[in-house]
Write a protein that holds these residues in place. Structure first.
Motif, PDB file in Angstrom:
ATOM      1  N   ARG B 103       0.854  -1.182   0.000  1.00 57.09           N
ATOM      2  CA  ARG B 103       0.000   0.000   0.000  1.00 57.09           C
ATOM      3  C   ARG B 103       0.890   1.232   0.000  1.00 57.09           C
ATOM      4  NH1 ARG B 103      -5.203   0.559   0.728  1.00 57.09           N
ATOM      5  NH2 ARG B 103      -6.062   2.536   1.441  1.00 57.09           N
ATOM      6  N   LEU B 104       0.594   2.215  -0.832  1.00 59.26           N
ATOM      7  CA  LEU B 104       1.381   3.444  -0.818  1.00 59.26           C
ATOM      8  C   LEU B 104       1.164   4.144   0.515  1.00 59.26           C
ATOM      9  CD1 LEU B 104       3.191   4.788  -3.049  1.00 59.26           C
ATOM     10  CD2 LEU B 104       1.370   6.491  -3.247  1.00 59.26           C
ATOM     11  N   ALA B 105       2.251   4.451   1.205  1.00 59.98           N
ATOM     12  CA  ALA B 105       2.175   5.012   2.551  1.00 59.98           C
ATOM     13  C   ALA B 105       3.264   6.069   2.685  1.00 59.98           C
ATOM     14  CB  ALA B 105       2.382   3.904   3.592  1.00 59.98           C
ATOM     15  N   ASN B 108       6.831   4.768   2.395  1.00 59.06           N
ATOM     16  CA  ASN B 108       7.441   4.197   1.182  1.00 59.06           C
ATOM     17  C   ASN B 108       7.197   5.026  -0.079  1.00 59.06           C
ATOM     18  OD1 ASN B 108       4.786   3.703   0.384  1.00 59.06           O
ATOM     19  ND2 ASN B 108       4.824   1.519   0.836  1.00 59.06           N
ATOM     20  N   ALA B 109       6.374   6.090   0.036  1.00 58.32           N
ATOM     21  CA  ALA B 109       5.943   6.789  -1.183  1.00 58.32           C
ATOM     22  C   ALA B 109       7.111   7.390  -1.954  1.00 58.32           C
ATOM     23  CB  ALA B 109       4.927   7.878  -0.818  1.00 58.32           C
ATOM     24  N   ALA B 110       7.997   8.108  -1.286  1.00 61.22           N
ATOM     25  CA  ALA B 110       9.092   8.780  -1.998  1.00 61.22           C
ATOM     26  C   ALA B 110      10.004   7.761  -2.663  1.00 61.22           C
ATOM     27  CB  ALA B 110       9.877   9.667  -1.042  1.00 61.22           C
ATOM     28  N   ALA B 127      -7.054   9.990   0.966  1.00 60.39           N
ATOM     29  CA  ALA B 127      -5.807  10.097   1.726  1.00 60.39           C
ATOM     30  C   ALA B 127      -4.605   9.742   0.852  1.00 60.39           C
ATOM     31  CB  ALA B 127      -5.863   9.181   2.950  1.00 60.39           C
ATOM     32  N   THR B 128      -4.744   8.705   0.033  1.00 58.99           N
ATOM     33  CA  THR B 128      -3.632   8.338  -0.848  1.00 58.99           C
ATOM     34  C   THR B 128      -3.401   9.425  -1.897  1.00 58.99           C
ATOM     35  OG1 THR B 128      -4.108   6.003  -0.500  1.00 58.99           O
ATOM     36  CG2 THR B 128      -2.736   6.544  -2.375  1.00 58.99           C
TER      37      THR B 128
END
Lengths: 79, 249
Positions: B103-105, B108-110, B127-128
């Motif tokens: 899940r993009l969080a 881990n997003a960057a 939110a995402t």
């Protein structure tokens, strides 16, 4: 004066007397704001995410003039 | 690169072998592989995008199949990212598809987004989208936002110079809107538009939907275009034009 109100997606349920495929023409006092228009038509302000007036981004405080076309969008999150 | 596969790309006005090579060198991240992603992904892969990443932590459920046409009934119970990558590899084995079964969080997003040139938002929550907006601004990445509900869908393209997603959609709402019904092909239609917009961006073709919200209402029916501008007071991008002071020696 008369203005046009168009609601999208889940906001439609707040205008139950109007056909799904049509916008609503509303008679309001001059200088009515967008929020007053929504209150008059029964669309809850807290369910509205975006306002456009004449296809341009606007806010709830914008005052309307004869013939304005108001579009109201709820938060839409589906993908 | 097998040129024959892309014959009908190469027949487009303004599309040259160099255009196709640009596409082969491109890296696109698709966040979410649901109704929108089911349309975006096959068209990007078929067109010859060299590397396509898929971020998705769900598994295929029977209720998905009404609109998520990338999957087949035997995929039920399989992680979507893996099932999608398998089907897409069969569609075009000349390109790379990378599943990110996560899940993009904020954590881990960057790291995930940094490896791509363009992000396509096919998520199912606000939110995402806030996270994609902030991360893309930090990394100076463009992204293509879309969302669908019932008979309705919209799309807009965000570039690092703005306006940003927050300029239009404003602060987070207290609660996510509950899942609504969705007419399957409406998601497909808007997802196809995202693929069109992505291919235009990657090849430098035509005018993009920057500062424009393109809306489809299947009941009226028709397209309508709305415009919006950068908000100088935007809480997310409003201060981005302030020059960064030079680092002290």
């Amino acid at each position: 004066m008369q203005v046009e109100l168009k609601v999208f997606a889940t906001l439609r349920k707040y205008l139950p007397d109007h056909p799904l495929d049509q916008s609503v023409t509303v008679t309001v006092e001059p200088h009515t704001t967008v929020s007053q228009l929504l209150e008059k038509t029964g669309v809850p302000l807290d369910k509205v995410k975006i306002i456009m007036v004449n296809n341009r981004h606007a806010d709830l405080d914008q005052r309307l003039v004869e013939g304005d076309r108001v579009a109201a969008f709820p938060p839409v999150a589906g993908g | 690169m097998m040129v024959e596969r892309y014959t009908r790309n190469l027949g487009l006005p303004g599309w040259t072998p160099e255009t196709q090579r640009r596409l082969a060198a491109a890296r696109v991240l698709v966040v979410g592989a649901g109704g929108l992603g089911s349309a975006v992904l096959p068209y990007l892969v078929a067109a010859g995008v060299g590397r396509t990443g898929i971020v998705e932590d769900d598994t295929v459920e029977i209720t998905n199949l009404q609109r998520q046409v990338l999957y087949n009934t035997p995929d039920v119970g399989t992680p979507k990212a893996e099932a999608a990558a398998r089907h897409l590899a069969a569609l075009n084995p000349e390109v790379t598809v990378t599943p990110h079964h996560t899940r993009l969080a904020p954590e881990n997003a960057a790291a995930i987004l940094a490896a791509y040139d363009l992000v396509v938002d096919c998520t199912d929550n606000l939110a995402t989208r806030q996270l994609i907006n902030r991360t893309c601004l930090e990394l100076s990445k463009p992204w293509i936002h879309a969302a669908v509900s019932e008979y309705y869908g919209h799309i807009t393209t965000l570039r690092p110079a703005g306006p940003c997603w927050h300029c239009l959609f404003g602060p987070e709402t207290a609660a996510e809107p509950p899942p609504s019904g969705i007419l399957g092909p409406v998601a497909g239609l808007i997802g196809c538009l995202q693929a069109v917009e992505a291919l235009k961006y990657l090849t430098g073709t035509g005018r993009l939907l920057v500062g424009k919200l393109l809306v489809w209402d299947a009941l009226r029916p028709g397209w309508e275009e709305f415009s919006y501008r950068k908000n100088p007071d935007c809480a997310v991008c409003g201060n981005r034009n302030i020059p960064v002071p030079p680092a002290a020696d």
